[in-house]
Design an enzyme around this catalytic site. Structure first.
Site, PDB file in Angstrom:
ATOM      1  N   ASP A  62      -4.006  15.968  22.332  1.00  0.00           N
ATOM      2  CA  ASP A  62      -3.167  17.145  22.125  1.00  0.00           C
ATOM      3  C   ASP A  62      -3.088  17.470  20.633  1.00  0.00           C
ATOM      4  O   ASP A  62      -3.397  16.636  19.787  1.00  0.00           O
ATOM      5  CB  ASP A  62      -1.761  16.927  22.693  1.00  0.00           C
ATOM      6  N   ASP A  64      -0.302  18.635  18.214  1.00  0.00           N
ATOM      7  CA  ASP A  64       1.101  18.949  17.963  1.00  0.00           C
ATOM      8  C   ASP A  64       1.205  19.722  16.661  1.00  0.00           C
ATOM      9  O   ASP A  64       0.448  19.476  15.720  1.00  0.00           O
ATOM     10  CB  ASP A  64       1.926  17.664  17.875  1.00  0.00           C
ATOM     11  N   ASP A 136       5.959   7.236  12.697  1.00  0.00           N
ATOM     12  CA  ASP A 136       5.890   5.781  12.850  1.00  0.00           C
ATOM     13  C   ASP A 136       4.858   5.103  11.944  1.00  0.00           C
ATOM     14  O   ASP A 136       5.173   4.167  11.211  1.00  0.00           O
ATOM     15  CB  ASP A 136       5.695   5.384  14.325  1.00  0.00           C
TER      16      ASP A 136
HETATM   17  P1  ATP Z   1      -1.726   9.676  21.473  1.00  0.00           P
HETATM   18  O1  ATP Z   1      -3.129   9.704  21.033  1.00  0.00           O
HETATM   19  O2  ATP Z   1      -1.465   8.642  22.457  1.00  0.00           O
HETATM   20  O3  ATP Z   1      -1.172  11.029  21.863  1.00  0.00           O
HETATM   21  P2  ATP Z   1       0.041  10.026  19.246  1.00  0.00           P
HETATM   22  O4  ATP Z   1       0.190   9.278  17.964  1.00  0.00           O
HETATM   23  O5  ATP Z   1      -0.390  11.443  19.159  1.00  0.00           O
HETATM   24  O6  ATP Z   1      -0.907   9.197  20.164  1.00  0.00           O
HETATM   25  P3  ATP Z   1       2.367  11.065  20.540  1.00  0.00           P
HETATM   26  O7  ATP Z   1       3.316  10.378  21.450  1.00  0.00           O
HETATM   27  O8  ATP Z   1       1.570  12.204  21.041  1.00  0.00           O
HETATM   28  O9  ATP Z   1       1.401   9.925  20.002  1.00  0.00           O
HETATM   29  O10 ATP Z   1       3.208  11.460  19.257  1.00  0.00           O
HETATM   30  C1  ATP Z   1       2.787  12.437  18.333  1.00  0.00           C
HETATM   31  C2  ATP Z   1       3.235  12.052  16.924  1.00  0.00           C
HETATM   32  O11 ATP Z   1       4.666  11.966  16.868  1.00  0.00           O
HETATM   33  C3  ATP Z   1       2.757  10.687  16.446  1.00  0.00           C
HETATM   34  O12 ATP Z   1       1.460  10.741  15.919  1.00  0.00           O
HETATM   35  C4  ATP Z   1       3.796  10.341  15.411  1.00  0.00           C
HETATM   36  O13 ATP Z   1       3.568  11.007  14.203  1.00  0.00           O
HETATM   37  C5  ATP Z   1       5.066  10.891  16.017  1.00  0.00           C
HETATM   38  N1  ATP Z   1       5.776   9.901  16.862  1.00  0.00           N
HETATM   39  C6  ATP Z   1       5.636   9.711  18.198  1.00  0.00           C
HETATM   40  N2  ATP Z   1       6.449   8.752  18.630  1.00  0.00           N
HETATM   41  C7  ATP Z   1       7.140   8.316  17.570  1.00  0.00           C
HETATM   42  C8  ATP Z   1       8.157   7.340  17.373  1.00  0.00           C
HETATM   43  N3  ATP Z   1       8.598   6.610  18.384  1.00  0.00           N
HETATM   44  N4  ATP Z   1       8.639   7.167  16.115  1.00  0.00           N
HETATM   45  C9  ATP Z   1       8.193   7.912  15.074  1.00  0.00           C
HETATM   46  N5  ATP Z   1       7.247   8.843  15.199  1.00  0.00           N
HETATM   47  C10 ATP Z   1       6.716   9.052  16.423  1.00  0.00           C
HETATM   48 MG    MG Z   2      -0.525  12.795  20.819  1.00  0.00          MG
END
Ligand code: ATP
Ligand code: MG
Length: 425
Positions: A62, A64, A136
């Protein structure tokens, strides 16, 4: 702040790293949303996992978007959008073929924190720098500016992308206490990206796993899906066990894995391998199957115990199913549709033994036949004594109607020669 020029694919400030980005992989819809935000006078960037994955040449799941527009501002710009979320208010903007999440820059420090240091509400808007710091891991805090073709890096995330290190932003103890789910995310992302978790974070995870008990069960259910339906289920499971986190999501399963002979361990590993294969080849997967696998060992152990205590096999089975599901609920929630389906998978296991006339056709027609059959054959591969059953039902599905009838007749004759005592396996 460092910035990368996408066209020349080099850091344009003082860095030495080179990061070619395949911008064709960025979804058009997300780019359009950014353009509209810009046109309305706001800042807007792709942020998080999308940027990280682009840098690693992985297909982002995705894209964001982070912006200085408030949810209300963004909502007013896009006809097809809505504000969602309570803990974080974000805007879903819909376009042809999907939607993107638009979140306002947030500040980390003013979030309210409970006595253990866990964040309970976090809606204070902030600057882009603050938004980077509340994320994170450093590699998750990179912002892609599509207008200027630059990546903004305020936390040395590019260095860590290059070194393949998952580094917590700030003090790992503090950040994991704020939100214990970050420990699960560390393991999941380290496996997915093939990154090493930095030492101080590893050490913190080994000490702080029990904080997961404070996370609401519905959130852990969501996280469980990400952990085991992300096409790296088997490795993620191993990672979670290495860091002793698995027990905080599935304590009954962990206990059964520690006590049991190899069959239950085999079953879990084979099922996760199978889940990964199914996702790779675009087949459907369901949390009901995962639950049926994870809780099978504990459920069967309890059932055996209840039989030893004098209950009939049927009563022991029913009581164990109910009790096992109830015992799991405080840890990870199980939406009703999945618990029903999991019960079916379990209940059908003993019905595979009954190959008499109509029963065979009824079972074959059952909505959950396929999942239950897959489960049966996994048990067989794991070393449970159900090989003959798995083979019979495999052949049954493969042959024509006439042969099916012959098979049923043959097994009917065989079973009438044997004892009709009801057994549960
Ligand atoms: P994936 O590839 O699984 O989607 P992702 O890192 O994009 O991994 P998401 O859950 O889509 O994970 O979260 C998007 C973004 O939001 C992360 O990259 C991070 O910057 C932030 N984020 C998500 N969860 C947390 C958390 N628990 N604490 C701090 N930041 C977070
Ligand atoms: Mg993501």
């Amino acid at each position: 702040m460092k910035a990368i020029d996408k066209k020349s694919a080099k850091i344009v400030s003082n860095g030495v790293l080179e990061h070619p980005i395949d911008t064709d992989l960025i979804c058009e819809g997300a780019l359009e949303v950014i353009s509209k935000l810009h046109a309305a006078g706001y800042k807007a960037y792709i942020v998080g996992g999308g940027v990280r994955d682009l840098l690693l040449n992985l297909h982002p799941k995705d894209f964001d978007i982070a912006t200085d527009a408030t949810p209300e501002n963004a909502r007013a710009i896009f006809d097809h959008s809505r504000i969602i979320g309570r803990r974080f208010r974000i805007v879903h903007v819909y376009f042809d073929g999907g939607y993107t999440e638009v979140a306002t820059f947030r500040a980390p420090s003013t979030a309210s924190v409970n006595t253990q240091g866990r964040i309970i509400a976090d809606n204070t808007y902030g600057s882009i720098e603050e938004d980077a710091l509340r994320r994170d891991f450093t590699v998750n805090a990179l912002f892609y500016d599509s207008e200027n073709n630059q990546i903004l890096d305020m936390v040395d995330g590019l260095r860590d992308v290059d070194a393949k290190i998952l580094r917590v932003i700030g003090d790992p103890d503090l950040r994991f206490r704020e939100d214990p789910v970050r420990m699960l995310r560390a393991v999941r992302l380290a496996v997915k990206l093939n990154f090493e978790i930095e030492e101080s974070a590893k050490d913190a995870i080994l000490r702080l796993g029990s904080l997961l008990s404070e996370v609401p069960s519905a959130r852990l259910f969501d996280e469980m899906i990400k952990l085991f339906h992300g096409s790296f289920a088997q490795k993620t499971f191993q990672g979670l066990r290495e860091f002793d986190l698995f027990r905080h999501m599935f304590p009954l399963t962990e206990q059964a894995l520690e006590q049991e002979s190899s069959t239950f361990n085999n079953l879990v590993n084979l099922a996760l391998e199978n889940t990964d294969d199914r996702i790779q080849s675009g087949k459907s997967v369901t949390p009901a199957f995962l639950y049926a696998v994870f809780l099978w060992g504990p459920m069967r152990n309890l059932s055996k115990q209840l039989e030893l205590d004098g209950l009939s096999p049927q009563v022991a089975h029913d009581a164990s199913v109910k009790d096992t599901i109830l015992s799991q609920l405080p840890y990870t929630s199980i939406p009703k549709r999945f618990s029903f389906s999991m019960r079916d998978i379990w209940n059908l296991q003993h019905r595979f033994y009954n190959r008499r006339g109509k029963r065979v056709y009824q079972l074959f027609e059952h909505d959950r036949f396929r999942a239950a059959y897959d489960f049966l054959c996994l048990r067989s591969s794991a070393g449970e004594p159900v090989d003959e059953l798995c083979e019979w039902w495999t052949v049954y599905q493969d042959v024509d109607e006439v042969t099916r009838k012959k098979m049923v007749r043959a097994s009917q004759n065989r079973s009438s020669k044997h004892s009709k005592k009801k057994t549960y396996h």
